[in-house]
Design a protein around this motif. Structure first.
Motif, PDB file in Angstrom:
ATOM      1  N   ASP A 372       4.636 -10.818 -30.753  1.00  0.00           N
ATOM      2  CA  ASP A 372       4.165  -9.439 -30.872  1.00  0.00           C
ATOM      3  C   ASP A 372       5.285  -8.539 -31.395  1.00  0.00           C
ATOM      4  O   ASP A 372       6.477  -8.879 -31.332  1.00  0.00           O
ATOM      5  CB  ASP A 372       3.691  -8.932 -29.514  1.00  0.00           C
ATOM      6  CG  ASP A 372       2.546  -9.756 -28.956  1.00  0.00           C
ATOM      7  OD1 ASP A 372       1.648 -10.104 -29.738  1.00  0.00           O
ATOM      8  OD2 ASP A 372       2.582 -10.071 -27.744  1.00  0.00           O
ATOM      9  N   LEU A 373       4.894  -7.382 -31.879  1.00  0.00           N
ATOM     10  CA  LEU A 373       5.906  -6.404 -32.298  1.00  0.00           C
ATOM     11  C   LEU A 373       6.776  -6.025 -31.103  1.00  0.00           C
ATOM     12  O   LEU A 373       6.262  -5.687 -30.034  1.00  0.00           O
ATOM     13  CB  LEU A 373       5.233  -5.151 -32.858  1.00  0.00           C
ATOM     14  CG  LEU A 373       4.757  -5.187 -34.305  1.00  0.00           C
ATOM     15  CD1 LEU A 373       4.113  -3.856 -34.658  1.00  0.00           C
ATOM     16  CD2 LEU A 373       5.904  -5.501 -35.250  1.00  0.00           C
ATOM     17  N   PRO A 375       9.595  -3.876 -28.722  1.00  0.00           N
ATOM     18  CA  PRO A 375      10.011  -2.489 -28.522  1.00  0.00           C
ATOM     19  C   PRO A 375      11.341  -2.240 -29.218  1.00  0.00           C
ATOM     20  O   PRO A 375      12.004  -3.193 -29.666  1.00  0.00           O
ATOM     21  CB  PRO A 375      10.143  -2.378 -27.005  1.00  0.00           C
ATOM     22  CG  PRO A 375      10.503  -3.758 -26.567  1.00  0.00           C
ATOM     23  CD  PRO A 375       9.781  -4.685 -27.506  1.00  0.00           C
ATOM     24  N   TRP A 404      14.561  -6.565 -27.567  1.00  0.00           N
ATOM     25  CA  TRP A 404      14.431  -5.224 -28.126  1.00  0.00           C
ATOM     26  C   TRP A 404      15.162  -5.146 -29.466  1.00  0.00           C
ATOM     27  O   TRP A 404      16.285  -5.647 -29.616  1.00  0.00           O
ATOM     28  CB  TRP A 404      15.027  -4.175 -27.196  1.00  0.00           C
ATOM     29  CG  TRP A 404      14.491  -4.156 -25.797  1.00  0.00           C
ATOM     30  CD1 TRP A 404      13.464  -4.898 -25.285  1.00  0.00           C
ATOM     31  CD2 TRP A 404      14.975  -3.355 -24.722  1.00  0.00           C
ATOM     32  NE1 TRP A 404      13.276  -4.612 -23.959  1.00  0.00           N
ATOM     33  CE2 TRP A 404      14.187  -3.656 -23.573  1.00  0.00           C
ATOM     34  CE3 TRP A 404      15.985  -2.403 -24.598  1.00  0.00           C
ATOM     35  CZ2 TRP A 404      14.393  -3.049 -22.337  1.00  0.00           C
ATOM     36  CZ3 TRP A 404      16.195  -1.787 -23.369  1.00  0.00           C
ATOM     37  CH2 TRP A 404      15.399  -2.106 -22.256  1.00  0.00           C
ATOM     38  N   SER A 445       8.848   1.800 -37.505  1.00  0.00           N
ATOM     39  CA  SER A 445       7.384   1.734 -37.475  1.00  0.00           C
ATOM     40  C   SER A 445       6.813   1.353 -38.833  1.00  0.00           C
ATOM     41  O   SER A 445       5.963   0.463 -38.954  1.00  0.00           O
ATOM     42  CB  SER A 445       6.805   3.072 -37.022  1.00  0.00           C
ATOM     43  OG  SER A 445       7.240   3.419 -35.727  1.00  0.00           O
ATOM     44  N   GLY A 448       7.213  -2.220 -39.931  1.00  0.00           N
ATOM     45  CA  GLY A 448       6.658  -3.235 -39.046  1.00  0.00           C
ATOM     46  C   GLY A 448       7.709  -3.974 -38.244  1.00  0.00           C
ATOM     47  O   GLY A 448       7.512  -5.140 -37.856  1.00  0.00           O
ATOM     48  N   ALA A 450       9.008  -2.761 -35.285  1.00  0.00           N
ATOM     49  CA  ALA A 450       8.897  -2.460 -33.867  1.00  0.00           C
ATOM     50  C   ALA A 450       7.541  -1.826 -33.582  1.00  0.00           C
ATOM     51  O   ALA A 450       6.894  -1.253 -34.477  1.00  0.00           O
ATOM     52  CB  ALA A 450      10.026  -1.521 -33.430  1.00  0.00           C
ATOM     53  N   ASP A 451       7.134  -1.911 -32.338  1.00  0.00           N
ATOM     54  CA  ASP A 451       5.898  -1.287 -31.865  1.00  0.00           C
ATOM     55  C   ASP A 451       6.087   0.228 -31.854  1.00  0.00           C
ATOM     56  O   ASP A 451       6.922   0.745 -31.102  1.00  0.00           O
ATOM     57  CB  ASP A 451       5.597  -1.804 -30.458  1.00  0.00           C
ATOM     58  CG  ASP A 451       4.301  -1.246 -29.883  1.00  0.00           C
ATOM     59  OD1 ASP A 451       3.747  -0.289 -30.452  1.00  0.00           O
ATOM     60  OD2 ASP A 451       3.858  -1.761 -28.840  1.00  0.00           O
ATOM     61  N   PRO A 452       5.354   0.978 -32.659  1.00  0.00           N
ATOM     62  CA  PRO A 452       5.578   2.428 -32.742  1.00  0.00           C
ATOM     63  C   PRO A 452       5.320   3.161 -31.434  1.00  0.00           C
ATOM     64  O   PRO A 452       5.793   4.293 -31.268  1.00  0.00           O
ATOM     65  CB  PRO A 452       4.602   2.884 -33.829  1.00  0.00           C
ATOM     66  CG  PRO A 452       3.593   1.793 -33.944  1.00  0.00           C
ATOM     67  CD  PRO A 452       4.300   0.524 -33.593  1.00  0.00           C
ATOM     68  N   LYS A 453       4.578   2.548 -30.505  1.00  0.00           N
ATOM     69  CA  LYS A 453       4.326   3.198 -29.212  1.00  0.00           C
ATOM     70  C   LYS A 453       5.410   2.892 -28.194  1.00  0.00           C
ATOM     71  O   LYS A 453       5.363   3.411 -27.077  1.00  0.00           O
ATOM     72  CB  LYS A 453       2.964   2.752 -28.667  1.00  0.00           C
ATOM     73  CG  LYS A 453       1.791   3.198 -29.530  1.00  0.00           C
ATOM     74  CD  LYS A 453       0.471   2.762 -28.923  1.00  0.00           C
ATOM     75  CE  LYS A 453      -0.701   3.227 -29.791  1.00  0.00           C
ATOM     76  NZ  LYS A 453      -2.007   2.789 -29.214  1.00  0.00           N
ATOM     77  N   ARG A 454       6.372   2.042 -28.572  1.00  0.00           N
ATOM     78  CA  ARG A 454       7.422   1.658 -27.622  1.00  0.00           C
ATOM     79  C   ARG A 454       8.799   1.806 -28.276  1.00  0.00           C
ATOM     80  O   ARG A 454       9.550   0.851 -28.413  1.00  0.00           O
ATOM     81  CB  ARG A 454       7.213   0.230 -27.134  1.00  0.00           C
ATOM     82  CG  ARG A 454       5.977   0.046 -26.268  1.00  0.00           C
ATOM     83  CD  ARG A 454       5.951  -1.343 -25.638  1.00  0.00           C
ATOM     84  NE  ARG A 454       5.843  -2.391 -26.659  1.00  0.00           N
ATOM     85  CZ  ARG A 454       6.199  -3.658 -26.458  1.00  0.00           C
ATOM     86  NH1 ARG A 454       6.735  -4.029 -25.298  1.00  0.00           N
ATOM     87  NH2 ARG A 454       6.035  -4.558 -27.414  1.00  0.00           N
TER      88      ARG A 454
END
Length: 599
Positions: A372-373, A375, A404, A445, A448, A450-454
């Motif tokens: 998964d992407l 953090p 991370w 973000s 792609g 890292a997870d943009p929400k984390r």
């Protein structure tokens, strides 16, 4: 979470390192080197034979952190500075290497001393820098203790001092305009002071070093863009430039015969040692491996160099380079055996698009690929007149081992990328530099990575300030923000800071009364209602640079707004934490706070 083992945070933070902020010193006979090291968990002065015939031995003991060891001209004594509580109120001590006696030469000093000082060539006097008059000025005191006398009084705060080899002059480096420093040549017995200048006036110059005959000064100046090495001749006032071109050339040092210079060449956060024979077009360059070489000195016979080296795989250690065969030899060993095979991550150098399209240099640390992407953490350096190199940063290695992504922007206002870049944030503190930090998160973000929400942001000192600016000005970008020893209110931070720091504020953001609106706009304290991410504040009670009252006021304001804040105050620390247990505890708190959001 990553598939590979997480590198233990406490083990990483307990790794000692030779002090790189204050110089080490080579004994006059070339037999030994004295340096500050926190191998025992406390900063002490050690001495080590350069031939490797014996292990380092601890010289100092007692309370306080010891820095800046300097041998007396005869080599029988060692002077050093002690910081008792992290408040940077240094005191000057002398250690007799024969008897082992330690004496505080400045027990009754009414104000703070800078950590820099200089022996006179005959060993009877010491030049010190004290702010007893309200600003750091240069004084000369007897080496046996006693009354001192003022020798330099300018409008600028003095930062460093060097005594000429024949004893006639002092070279004083002071903070001048903007983020510049200037060099002042001061008669030791009184008389006209000369500021190093060229045809355009006073020169931005730092790191001045006397030639062995005392007739020339080598220095670093960014007046032409990048830092270059120049040589100033006292008799004529002429300046000859030794270097030119891309990258910073800094930290000059003379060979004992005065025909060669050593300096550091830094390009994009990677450094080389350069040995330049004067009159030759190019230097010989040397490198342990990609990383950060620091504070090079010729040995007294000129056959070798001693310097500090670190990189993401190696903490700060002393190294020796024999010039005849380019043989490197490590003098101290700080990395414990159980970490020598750890999967340390080396960064890649990136140019990311700023919000205005201008490329911003950054170091990208990527963990092994995951399903998964991951953090991410945007790590914001302090200073701001500094930059993050390819260097030892144990907190980053723990973060990447957790899976991370870590990215560290060298935002506008940083050094290392030319004078225009360094000055791009003058009178715009918290403006373009904040936007560069935000652009770094957006890059992660958009690419792609890292997870943009984390995505979290964290920094220390000015990096802590920019963390809070990012949280208040661009609240939608961040999942969390951890600010370590930050300031948040330009007005109160300025009023409660030391005189040299107030000088910097005015030179770089203007006057708090005339430029009130700008100071208000760039103070995140007044916009804490905008924060919608988790916030952490860590501070030291004895901090003279970013007073703890800044973090306390922000905590109270956030709580009054109903916004939770993770807060911790260390009552026995200042701006840069000195006690190993506190350093470990602060890192643990920082990671645990971020992990609650990112994981």
């Amino acid at each position: 979470m990553p598939n590979s083992p997480i590198i233990d945070l406490e083990k990483l933070m307990r790794v000692p390192g030779v002090d790189e902020e204050h110089p080490f010193d080579i004994s006059p006979d070339g037999q030994n080197v004295a340096f500050s090291w926190n191998k025992s968990g406390q900063w002490e002065v050690y001495e080590l034979p350069l031939d490797g015939s014996a292990p380092p031995r601890q010289i100092t003991s007692g309370e306080g952190a010891k820095f800046s060891p300097r041998y007396s001209p005869g080599g029988e004594r060692l002077a050093y500075m002690v910081d008792f509580d992290g408040g940077e109120n240094f005191r000057l001590f002398i250690h007799d290497l024969t008897s082992g006696a330690q004496v505080n030469l400045t027990p009754n000093e009414p104000a703070a001393l800078q950590s820099n000082f200089a022996w006179s060539p005959d060993g009877t006097q010491i030049a010190i820098l004290s702010n007893r008059s309200g600003s750091f000025k240069t004084y000369i005191m007897p080496a046996a203790g006693g009354a001192d006398r003022l020798v330099l009084d300018t409008p600028y705060p003095d930062w460093d001092v060097r005594w000429s080899p024949e004893g006639s002059w002092l070279l004083v480096i002071a903070d001048t305009e903007g983020s510049d420093q200037g060099i002042f040549i001061v008669p030791a017995s009184g008389g006209e002071v000369i500021q190093l200048s060229d045809e355009n006036g006073p020169l931005s110059a730092k790191q001045g070093r006397w030639s062995p005959d005392g007739k020339r000064i080598a220095f670093a100046s960014n007046s032409r863009g990048f830092y270059d090495i120049g040589i100033y001749t006292l008799a004529t006032g002429e300046i000859n430039w030794v270097t030119q071109g891309y990258g910073d050339k800094i930290s000059p040092g003379w060979s004992p015969e005065g025909k060669r210079l050593v300096y550091i060449y830094n390009a994009d956060g990677v450094t080389h040692l350069a040995v330049h024979t004067l009159g030759e077009p190019t230097p010989e360059t040397y490198q342990v491996e990609p990383g950060l070489h620091l504070l090079p000195q010729f040995t007294p016979r000129g056959e070798a160099l001693v310097f500090i080296f670190n990189n993401p795989r190696c903490p700060d250690d002393l190294w020796h380079l024999t010039l005849s065969d380019a043989n490197f030899r490590q003098l101290t060993s700080s990395l414990p055996p159980d970490l020598q095979e750890a999967a340390f991550v080396m960064p890649s150098v990136k140019r990311i698009p700023g919000l205005d399209g201008v490329p911003v240099p950054a170091l990208l640390f990527q963990p092994p690929p995951a399903k998964d992407l991951p953090p991410a953490v945007v790590l914001v350096h302090g200073g701001p007149n500094w930059h993050l190199d390819v260097m030892w940063y144990p907190l980053v290695q723990h973060m990447t081992s957790r899976g991370w992504v870590v990215i560290a922007p060298n935002y506008r206002g940083s050094t290392g990328y030319g004078r225009e870049w360094q000055y791009a944030s003058r009178f715009d503190q918290g403006g373009v530099d904040t936007r560069d930090v935000v652009a770094t998160a957006q890059y992660l973000s958009q690419q792609g990575l890292a997870d943009p929400k984390r995505i979290a942001v964290t920094g220390t000192s000015h990096g802590g300030y920019l963390t809070m600016m990012a949280l208040t000005q661009y609240p939608q970008v961040w999942a969390a923000g951890s600010a370590v020893v930050p300031f948040l209110n330009w007005f109160t931070s300025h009023a409660n800071s030391r005189d040299d720091l107030q000088h910097w504020d005015i030179e770089n953001l203007g006057d708090p009364e005339k430029d009130y609106d700008l100071w208000y706009e760039r103070s995140p304290f007044f916009f804490l209602d905008r924060v919608n991410a988790s916030v952490q504040l860590i501070c030291g009670a004895n901090d003279v640079r970013c007073p703890a009252s800044e973090s306390i006021a922000a905590r109270d304001a956030l709580e009054a707004l109903g916004k939770p804040v993770d807060f911790h105050l260390y009552p026995d620390e200042g701006h840069g934490f000195l006690k190993t247990e506190n350093v470990i505890d602060a890192a643990r708190r920082r990671v645990q706070f971020l992990a609650r959001v990112l994981e």
